[in-house]
Design a protein around this motif. Structure first.
Motif, PDB file in Angstrom:
ATOM      1  N   GLY A 146       0.592  -1.126  -0.318  1.00 46.45           N
ATOM      2  CA  GLY A 146      -0.271   0.141   0.164  1.00 46.45           C
ATOM      3  C   GLY A 146       0.816   1.118   0.123  1.00 46.45           C
ATOM      4  O   GLY A 146       2.351   1.370   0.140  1.00 46.45           O
ATOM      5  N   LEU A 195      -6.812  -1.430   4.780  1.00 44.08           N
ATOM      6  CA  LEU A 195      -6.203  -0.482   4.067  1.00 44.08           C
ATOM      7  C   LEU A 195      -7.309   0.952   3.685  1.00 44.08           C
ATOM      8  O   LEU A 195      -8.380   0.905   4.035  1.00 44.08           O
ATOM      9  CB  LEU A 195      -6.998  -1.336   2.931  1.00 44.08           C
ATOM     10  CG  LEU A 195      -5.549  -2.770   2.188  1.00 44.08           C
ATOM     11  CD1 LEU A 195      -6.457  -2.708   1.094  1.00 44.08           C
ATOM     12  CD2 LEU A 195      -4.046  -1.480   1.577  1.00 44.08           C
ATOM     13  N   TYR A 198     -11.517   1.263   2.657  1.00 46.95           N
ATOM     14  CA  TYR A 198     -11.169  -0.579   2.521  1.00 46.95           C
ATOM     15  C   TYR A 198     -12.369  -0.813   2.440  1.00 46.95           C
ATOM     16  O   TYR A 198     -13.280  -1.616   1.657  1.00 46.95           O
ATOM     17  CB  TYR A 198     -11.137  -1.193   4.162  1.00 46.95           C
ATOM     18  CG  TYR A 198     -12.077  -0.653   5.530  1.00 46.95           C
ATOM     19  CD1 TYR A 198     -12.961  -1.781   4.988  1.00 46.95           C
ATOM     20  CD2 TYR A 198     -11.781   0.144   6.384  1.00 46.95           C
ATOM     21  CE1 TYR A 198     -13.877  -1.420   6.603  1.00 46.95           C
ATOM     22  CE2 TYR A 198     -12.306   0.436   6.831  1.00 46.95           C
ATOM     23  CZ  TYR A 198     -13.428   0.037   7.314  1.00 46.95           C
ATOM     24  OH  TYR A 198     -14.509   0.036   8.613  1.00 46.95           O
TER      25      TYR A 198
END
Length: 292
Positions: A146, A195, A198
């Protein structure tokens, strides 16, 4: 008192935040750590830490001394290793942090080949799905998936992680096959919470971009857990190809919406700006770029 030993212990106490953590790291008693710090303060003629029952903090003089110690010890370490051959040797301890599943599936299988190339390196692999504090945990490099946003870190690109939507045949038999991203509104979507954003999955189809707000009755911060839930037929997941590669080959999982592309995640090697990058660290980074 060995001044350099005391400086090394002082630096580790600063980075770990406690005498007891450094004592465990060095496998010595906490009184021995305290004795080294007291001897260092006597040598300097002043306190490097302000002490209370709850807090261990640097004095103003201690902060300046800490910065000088980092520079001095880094130069000493480099000079010691480079003395024999005129260049820094690829040898010594290498502490690596990586996400649990990526580390197990993608990093650990490569370590044998790296150690055959550099047999004098000793690797300590620490797997966690939470971003480790590189200074506090004494980590030489971390693998991050990421976008790297942490200040004070340098990121070197290693690879990209392509993602697809996955589901078990048993789930698809019960709920049907999504034909387009909008159909995910009728499916139980399992989200990976580490994340950013998300709960929104982004797709492209030609020049068209599609954002889908997903919903489901379970989320997780563990890719291992998400894999198990997908295998159990609980729902669909937007996950990296490496997570389900073996399961797809075995027919336990299939990818869907293959006509739509998803955003690949960057895979990076991350260093702290405050730590000197050793030859063994950069050798490992070059090796990962070669094999990943």
């Amino acid at each position: 008192m060995d001044l350099f030993d005391s400086m090394r212990i002082f630096v580790r106490v600063v980075e770990r935040g406690s005498f007891s953590a450094v004592a465990r790291e060095l496998n010595i008693g906490q009184p021995a750590v305290s004795k080294q710090i007291r001897a260092l303060e006597q040598y300097l003629g002043g306190a490097v830490f302000t002490r209370s029952t709850r807090l261990l903090a640097l004095t103003d003089q201690g902060q300046g001394f800490y910065r000088h110690c980092q520079d001095i010890l880094g130069q000493l370490d480099s000079a010691t290793r480079s003395f024999a051959s005129g260049q820094e040797q690829i040898a010594g301890p290498l502490r690596i942090a990586a996400p649990v599943t990526y580390g197990r599936l993608c990093i650990a299988p490569l370590l044998g080949a790296f150690l055959q190339r550099h047999p004098d390196v000793r690797i300590d692999v620490r797997l966690s799905d939470h971003n480790e504090d590189l200074l506090k945990e004494n980590i030489d490099l971390a693998i991050r998936i990421g976008v790297v946003k942490s200040e004070g870190l340098v990121a070197v690109s290693l690879a990209s992680s392509t993602r697809r939507v996955y589901a078990a045949p048993t789930y698809l038999d019960r709920h049907g096959l999504p034909g387009k991203p909008a159909d995910l509104a009728n499916h139980n979507c399992i989200a990976f919470t580490l994340l950013e954003h998300y709960d929104r999955w982004h797709f492209t189809h030609g020049a068209q971009g599609l954002d889908v707000t997903i919903k489901g009755n379970v989320t997780s911060n563990s890719s291992e857990a998400i894999r198990e839930m997908v295998l159990a037929g609980l729902g669909v997941s937007l996950s990296p190809e490496w997570l389900f590669a073996a399961d797809v080959q075995q027919g336990n999982v299939r990818s869907v919406l293959d006509d739509y592309q998803t955003t690949a995640l960057p895979v990076s090697a991350v260093f702290s700006r405050e730590r000197r990058r050793s030859a063994r660290t950069m050798a490992f980074v070059d090796f990962l770029r070669e094999h990943l």
